[in-house]
Each structure stands twice: as C-alpha cells, then as structure tokens.
Design an enzyme around this catalytic site. Sequence first.
Site, PDB file in Angstrom:
ATOM      1  N   GLU A  60     -54.415 -15.749  24.725  1.00  0.00           N
ATOM      2  CA  GLU A  60     -53.495 -16.041  25.817  1.00  0.00           C
ATOM      3  C   GLU A  60     -52.556 -17.158  25.371  1.00  0.00           C
ATOM      4  O   GLU A  60     -52.984 -18.080  24.670  1.00  0.00           O
ATOM      5  CB  GLU A  60     -54.243 -16.528  27.070  1.00  0.00           C
ATOM      6  CG  GLU A  60     -54.932 -15.435  27.866  1.00  0.00           C
ATOM      7  CD  GLU A  60     -56.357 -15.202  27.383  1.00  0.00           C
ATOM      8  OE1 GLU A  60     -56.911 -16.112  26.715  1.00  0.00           O
ATOM      9  OE2 GLU A  60     -56.905 -14.120  27.649  1.00  0.00           O
ATOM     10  N   TYR A  93     -47.426 -16.285  16.525  1.00  0.00           N
ATOM     11  CA  TYR A  93     -48.247 -15.100  16.765  1.00  0.00           C
ATOM     12  C   TYR A  93     -47.469 -13.808  16.463  1.00  0.00           C
ATOM     13  O   TYR A  93     -47.998 -12.871  15.871  1.00  0.00           O
ATOM     14  CB  TYR A  93     -48.747 -15.083  18.209  1.00  0.00           C
ATOM     15  CG  TYR A  93     -49.596 -16.288  18.578  1.00  0.00           C
ATOM     16  CD1 TYR A  93     -50.512 -16.819  17.664  1.00  0.00           C
ATOM     17  CD2 TYR A  93     -49.484 -16.907  19.818  1.00  0.00           C
ATOM     18  CE1 TYR A  93     -51.282 -17.932  17.983  1.00  0.00           C
ATOM     19  CE2 TYR A  93     -50.257 -18.018  20.141  1.00  0.00           C
ATOM     20  CZ  TYR A  93     -51.151 -18.519  19.224  1.00  0.00           C
ATOM     21  OH  TYR A  93     -51.923 -19.609  19.532  1.00  0.00           O
TER      22      TYR A  93
END
Length: 162
Positions: free
Chosen positions: A112, A124
């Site tokens: 998350e 990411y």
Amino acid sequence: MPDLCIEPMREEDLDDVLAIEKASFPNPWSRHAFLYELRENRVAALWVARPPVPGAPPPVLGYLCLWVVADEVHVTNLAVHPAHRCQGIGRHLLGELLRRYRGRGAVRAALEVRPSNAEARQLYEGFGFQAVGVRKGYYFDTGEDALVMEADLTRLAALEGP
Ligand SMILES: CC(C)(COP(=O)(O)OP(=O)(O)OC[C@H]1O[C@@H](n2cnc3c(N)ncnc32)[C@H](O)[C@@H]1OP(=O)(O)O)[C@@H](O)C(=O)NCCC(=O)NCCS
C-alpha cells in the site's frame, strides 16, 4: 549501484531504525510494533541495509519489512535515512529482496502507498508495480486512501541481473 549489505534486522538496530522511521512517516511504527514483527509475527521478515564495513556493524541506512504469505510478498514498510536518499538505496533494497524472495518461490508482491507519495510510487513503478485498487480511508492520520499496488515477480525484467 551502492555497495551495501542487506541483512536481517536485529533488536540492536532498533535505535537507528526508529530514528529513520520518525523522520520518514507522520505516523511512525513504534518500538513495540517493530519488536512484535521481529519476535512474534511468524510471517514477518525485516531487513536492513548498511555499508559493508568490517568490524562493528555500521549504522543502518535503510530498511524494508515484509510479510510472506504463501507465494506472495507483502511489503509493509520501507524507508531510507533522509541524509542518504536519492543514492539508489531504496531501489537496491527493494530489488535485492524481491529477487531473493522470487528465488524462494514468491510469484507476486503487493503493498500500500499514499497516492501523494510520488517518490515511492515512482520507485515501485520502476519495478513494474501497478495500481490494482484503493483502500478507502486507510491512513487514519489524514483519512487518505491507500493505493494498492501489485507486481508479478515472474515477469519482472527489473529484477534480472546485468
Ligand atoms: C521512497 C524512498 C524509500 C526511496 O528511497 P531512495 O533511496 O531515496 O530511492 P532511490 O535513490 O533508490 O531512487 C529509486 C527511484 O525512486 C524514485 N525516487 C526516489 N526519490 C525520488 C524523488 N525525490 N523524486 C522523484 N522520484 C524519486 C525514482 O524513480 C528513483 O529512480 P531514479 O533515480 O532512476 O529517478 C525514500 O524516499 C523514503 O524513505 N521516503 C520516506 C518513507 C516512504 O515514503 N516510504 C515508502 C512508503 S510506501
């Protein structure tokens, strides 16, 4: 690529880790939270990055915490010391650990992230993580939603060696 040792976090590392944690997050994990992950949580693995200096362990530069559930790695925490950011440490930690867990059979990684955290999202995305959903009101300090991101480790070109 920075020259780093990536090793299991030890309780003796917690002063360093907590200093980074407090400097990195509006709602930092407590010492108790890290100790729970280190001592009690059987699916948790906590790793630190430090310079490879012989002798007494040098200070922690960054850390990554995760859970391994079946064939999935869930990244639960990642931070780099503010004075050492933008030197490739976050990328090295994430890449090296995803590679290690893929070698042990993990096929997917999830995490998350705050939608407002552009630095982390870019990191990411560089590893092929894609937004797959939203957890409403996940961050209780601001009420911000969490973006759920996932990566297919079996197809991650960013993990291949040179
Ligand atoms: C997110 C974080 C871990 C990145 O660590 P880092 O060591 O500084 O990152 P790296 O130097 O390895 O950079 C890797 C990539 O991340 C992205 N990135 C890192 N810092 C960035 C910045 N200030 N602005 C934009 N992108 C950034 C870039 O895509 C970068 O690749 P590039 O160098 O090719 O542009 C670090 O900023 C941090 O600790 N932030 C606070 C804690 C946090 O938000 N953790 C993530 C919670 S989900």
